[in-house]
Design an enzyme around this catalytic site. Structure first.
Site, PDB file in Angstrom:
ATOM      1  N   HIS A 126      -4.664  35.678  94.027  1.00 57.64           N
ATOM      2  CA  HIS A 126      -5.164  35.521  92.643  1.00 57.64           C
ATOM      3  C   HIS A 126      -6.648  35.243  92.585  1.00 57.64           C
ATOM      4  CE1 HIS A 126      -0.768  34.378  91.464  1.00 57.64           C
ATOM      5  NE2 HIS A 126      -0.941  35.681  91.622  1.00 57.64           N
ATOM      6  N   CYS A 157     -25.160  37.718  83.392  1.00 60.34           N
ATOM      7  CA  CYS A 157     -25.515  38.462  84.611  1.00 60.34           C
ATOM      8  C   CYS A 157     -27.034  38.638  84.666  1.00 60.34           C
ATOM      9  CB  CYS A 157     -24.824  39.830  84.590  1.00 60.34           C
ATOM     10  SG  CYS A 157     -25.295  40.899  85.962  1.00 60.34           S
ATOM     11  N   SER A 199       6.574  27.619  92.079  1.00 62.61           N
ATOM     12  CA  SER A 199       7.776  27.708  91.226  1.00 62.61           C
ATOM     13  C   SER A 199       8.447  29.068  91.389  1.00 62.61           C
ATOM     14  CB  SER A 199       7.376  27.496  89.758  1.00 62.61           C
ATOM     15  OG  SER A 199       6.416  28.481  89.383  1.00 62.61           O
TER      16      SER A 199
END
Ligand code: OAD
Length: 256
Positions: A126, A157, A199
């Protein structure tokens, strides 16, 4: 055998396993003081609206709120330390690799505590909180952020002026295909698969354990609570990873 003892058969399997794959979730970092997502007490999703904060739409609607929330988590995680569970995983990796085996740590966590503890070759399914990139796909300029809070939200940016975003996977987004393939190949090749502090609700991570069935691998879950995958596991130890993993490392003779 009480719920938290290390089964003798697990130790035997560990010693013969030349390929160990590990999947970790937010529970492994809980004892470092980092809240999980779904725990009833400290779960972040109980306090924050995941759809408002952890989605592309949420970012587009309110880039200031989303980037501030992620930057606050980045700074908070940087102030935390790896716990005994993280350190035990390094000992376990050392033990497997010292006998010529393969050890692959796959994490759903974005806090980089595994790497700070010394784990090598970590697969970050992730992403990571301290990786930030330009939200403009054509630019995509990316940098690791290790300092204090950004001075403004959203951070812009330097190359093209568009808002920068955290390099984590949001709901509605796909995982990096090469990263996911590496995790799936490791799970499918493993003789022993450990599911730690998750989980097991979020796919494709939660589906990795299914891949070991094809090669006759065995699996262990360590979690104080039952999970969606508990029934698929060879062994389940109901305990905290910060307490059980050091005992597993001791039981299999991993050095300190
Ligand atoms: P969850 O918050 O869904 O689950 C945390 C798990 O850790 C629960 O099963 C707890 O019982 C367990 N737990 C709590 N304390 C523990 C401890 N000391 N030792 C061992 N286990 C403990 O977190 P994840 O399963 O990691 O997605 O969530 C998966 C994904 O959902 C996250 O990666 C995130 C979230 O939305 C993205 O960021 C894309």
């Amino acid at each position: 055998m009480n719920d938290t003892q290390i089964p003798a058969e697990l130790i035997h399997t560990w010693r013969r396993a030349d390929f160990v794959a590990v999947l970790t979730g937010a529970g492994v970092s809980a004892e470092s003081g980092i809240p999980t997502f779904r725990d009833a007490l400290t779960g972040m999703w109980a306090k924050f609206d995941a759809l408002q904060l952890a989605t592309v739409d949420g970012f587009k609607k309110n880039p200031e709120l989303v980037t501030r929330w992620y930057d606050e988590r980045r700074v908070a995680c940087a102030a935390r330390e790896p716990n005994a569970g993280h350190h035990a995983l390094v000992r376990l990796q050392d033990e497997v690799e010292a006998r010529g085996g393969t050890f692959v740590l796959i994490t759903q966590n974005v806090d980089r505590l595994h790497q700070r503890a010394g784990s090598r070759g970590v697969i970050e399914l992730h992403g990571a909180l301290n990786v930030w990139r330009c939200s403009n796909g054509k630019c995509g300029r990316q940098r690791e952020e290790t300092g204090g809070p950004f001075g403004q939200y959203p951070p812009l940016c330097e190359a093209c002026g568009n808002p920068r975003r955290p390099g984590v996977v949001w709901f509605q987004e796909n995982l990096d295909p090469a990263t996911l393939l590496a995790a799936q190949q490791a799970a499918a090749a493993s003789r022993l698969f450990l599911s730690l502090g998750t989980s097991s609700l979020i796919h494709p991570a939660a589906g990795l354990v299914d891949l070991i069935r094809f090669n006759g691998g065995k699996s262990l879950e360590i979690n104080p609570e039952a999970t969606a995958n508990s029934g698929a596991m060879t062994w389940v130890i109901r305990g905290k990873t910060g307490e059980v993993l050091p005992r597993l490392a001791d039981a299999v003779g991993a050095g300190n």
